[in-house]
Design an enzyme around this catalytic site. Structure first.
Site, mmCIF file in Angstrom:
data_model
loop_
_atom_site.group_PDB
_atom_site.id
_atom_site.type_symbol
_atom_site.label_atom_id
_atom_site.label_comp_id
_atom_site.label_asym_id
_atom_site.label_seq_id
_atom_site.Cartn_x
_atom_site.Cartn_y
_atom_site.Cartn_z
ATOM 1 N N ARG A 1 0.845 -1.183 0.000
ATOM 2 C CA ARG A 1 0.000 0.000 0.000
ATOM 3 C C ARG A 1 0.880 1.233 0.000
ATOM 4 O O ARG A 1 1.907 1.276 0.678
ATOM 5 C CB ARG A 1 -0.906 0.022 1.243
ATOM 6 C CG ARG A 1 -2.129 -0.885 1.127
ATOM 7 C CD ARG A 1 -3.131 -0.327 0.126
ATOM 8 N NE ARG A 1 -4.320 -1.144 -0.001
ATOM 9 C CZ ARG A 1 -4.491 -2.083 -0.931
ATOM 10 N NH1 ARG A 1 -3.516 -2.349 -1.792
ATOM 11 N NH2 ARG A 1 -5.616 -2.748 -1.007
ATOM 12 N N GLU B 1 -2.991 7.953 -4.753
ATOM 13 C CA GLU B 1 -3.337 7.458 -6.093
ATOM 14 C C GLU B 1 -4.708 8.008 -6.504
ATOM 15 O O GLU B 1 -5.602 8.105 -5.671
ATOM 16 C CB GLU B 1 -3.405 5.927 -6.090
ATOM 17 C CG GLU B 1 -2.083 5.240 -5.899
ATOM 18 C CD GLU B 1 -2.214 3.711 -5.891
ATOM 19 O OE1 GLU B 1 -3.281 3.185 -6.278
ATOM 20 O OE2 GLU B 1 -1.256 3.035 -5.485
ATOM 21 N N HIS C 1 0.172 0.412 -9.785
ATOM 22 C CA HIS C 1 -0.597 -0.458 -8.884
ATOM 23 C C HIS C 1 -1.150 -1.671 -9.640
ATOM 24 O O HIS C 1 -2.345 -1.968 -9.592
ATOM 25 C CB HIS C 1 -1.743 0.333 -8.232
ATOM 26 C CG HIS C 1 -2.258 -0.301 -6.976
ATOM 27 N ND1 HIS C 1 -2.858 0.419 -5.963
ATOM 28 C CD2 HIS C 1 -2.291 -1.595 -6.565
ATOM 29 C CE1 HIS C 1 -3.233 -0.403 -4.992
ATOM 30 N NE2 HIS C 1 -2.896 -1.630 -5.339
#
Length: 373
Positions: A209, A238, A255
């Site tokens: 994360r 993000e 990601h």
């Protein structure tokens, strides 16, 4: 009739539940409380913040997230209000392992290191971290493990304190959930103190994360050359990622570490099965049948007299070329979300075949890495 609201970007989901429910598909970031007023269930990804603002006054009884992480779900609110929630632990662990393998191969190639000369620190030894550790041990890399929650419940065993791991590792890779409180909180775990205590010339990898790392602290460690490099797949804020970190990271991806077709299919299956069990829909063993096949890939490799490090690098480049994803993001960071949503088919090692010419130990290495031989 049962009503289910689902993120429209969850792959392979369409058609799974339509025979037993009314299914409404919406973009994950645009699902609102109004959409859920009369909904019985929500199938989601990380882009939907499942909190009181979204859920209060709705009829949602269960949230199924087709992701490993669940920090987008206010679990305390759900539990206090009788809303069951599920995630998909381990669904994309094989995909993330493949991503880490490609990152390791690139670092080994750049530094011309032998496996036996590398110490890999793994912070978080759950579904993903365990697979990364097993792969590294197969290669002959020394592994140091840190996982305080597991250590609390299982005893010290093979776990190491984080200070020792930071000081001794040549490469550190993060595989922890995001938690903001408690003795094992991970928010900004990788901060200025963390990076300052890492070996000079070490590498940092984060595919867990974004908020686990403190962006500005990592930027400082890279700018000062204290760290040799970083491989970053997850970012704070993000999709509005820090452009300086994007520039400084040796490899930077949007990601997608867990975005193999296999990992996506697993996450969707686990969500459908959870909904089925909750409402007794008879789909407890459902699996997607529409997973697209990548072109059948075969690599013919002559391993004669090649060092194991070169073999590993060639295989990783064949299975998943991490540079393509990194180059795309560095060229066009503003399309971060689009790059995720239109991600090409990537298959994991068990779907790839390698023809080997050479020593028997090369064949064993390739098999142990999960490829067809």
């Amino acid at each position: 009739m049962l009503k289910i609201v689902a993120d429209s970007k969850i792959p392979f989901l369409e058609g799974a539940l339509e025979n037993v429910a009314q299914v409404v598909y919406l973009p994950g970031g645009k699902i609102t409380r109004d959409h859920l007023t009369d909904a019985d269930a929500l199938i989601t990804r990380t882009r939907t913040k499942c909190n009181e603002a979204l859920l209060k006054g709705t009829s949602v009884k269960i949230i199924a997230s087709a992701t490993i992480g669940y920090d987008h779900i206010d679990t305390a609110y759900c539990e206090a209000n009788g809303i069951k929630w599920t995630n998909a632990p381990g669904c994309n662990s094989g995909s993330v392992k493949q991503y880490i393998a490609s990152a390791l191969a690139e670092i080994i190639r750049l530094e011309n290191r032998s496996f036996e000369d590398i110490t890999l620190g793994i912070i978080g030894v759950g579904n993903v971290g365990s697979k990364v550790a097993a792969m590294a041990k197969t290669l002959g890399i020394k592994v140091i493990l840190n996982d305080p929650p597991r250590e609390h419940s299982e005893g010290k065993g093979e776990f190491t304190d984080i200070e020792t791991l930071i000081a001794q590792s040549d490469i550190i890779t993060m595989h922890v959930p995001l938690s903001h409180q408690g003795i094992d909180k991970t928010f900004h775990l990788a901060n200025a103190d963390f990076f300052g205590k890492m070996k000079r010339g070490a590498w940092f990898i984060n595919s867990s994360r974004g908020e686990v790392m403190e962006t500005q602290a990592l930027i400082s460690a890279l700018k000062s050359k204290h760290l040799a490099g970083a491989v970053i797949d997850v970012w704070e804020n993000e999709p509005d990622i820090d452009l300086k970190l994007l520039e400084l990271a040796h490899l930077a991806t949007p990601h997608i570490a867990g975005y193999s077709a296999d990992g996506k299919a697993n996450g969707t299956a686990m969500s459908v099965q959870a909904i089925s069990r909750f409402f007794n829909l008879g789909l407890d063993s459902w699996q997607p049948t529409n997973v697209p096949q990548a072109p059948q890939l075969e690599l013919e490799m002559d391993c004669t007299s090649k060092p194991r490090e070169q073999i590993f690098t060639e295989i990783c480049r064949f299975a998943y070329n991490i540079h393509i994803d990194s180059d795309n993001l560095k060229k066009s960071p503003e399309t971060f979300e689009q790059q995720r949503e239109s991600y090409p088919i990537r298959r994991e090692p068990e779907n790839l075949r390698i023809k080997i010419k050479g020593e028997k130990n090369c064949v064993e290495l390739v098999k142990n890495l999960g490829y067809q031989v």
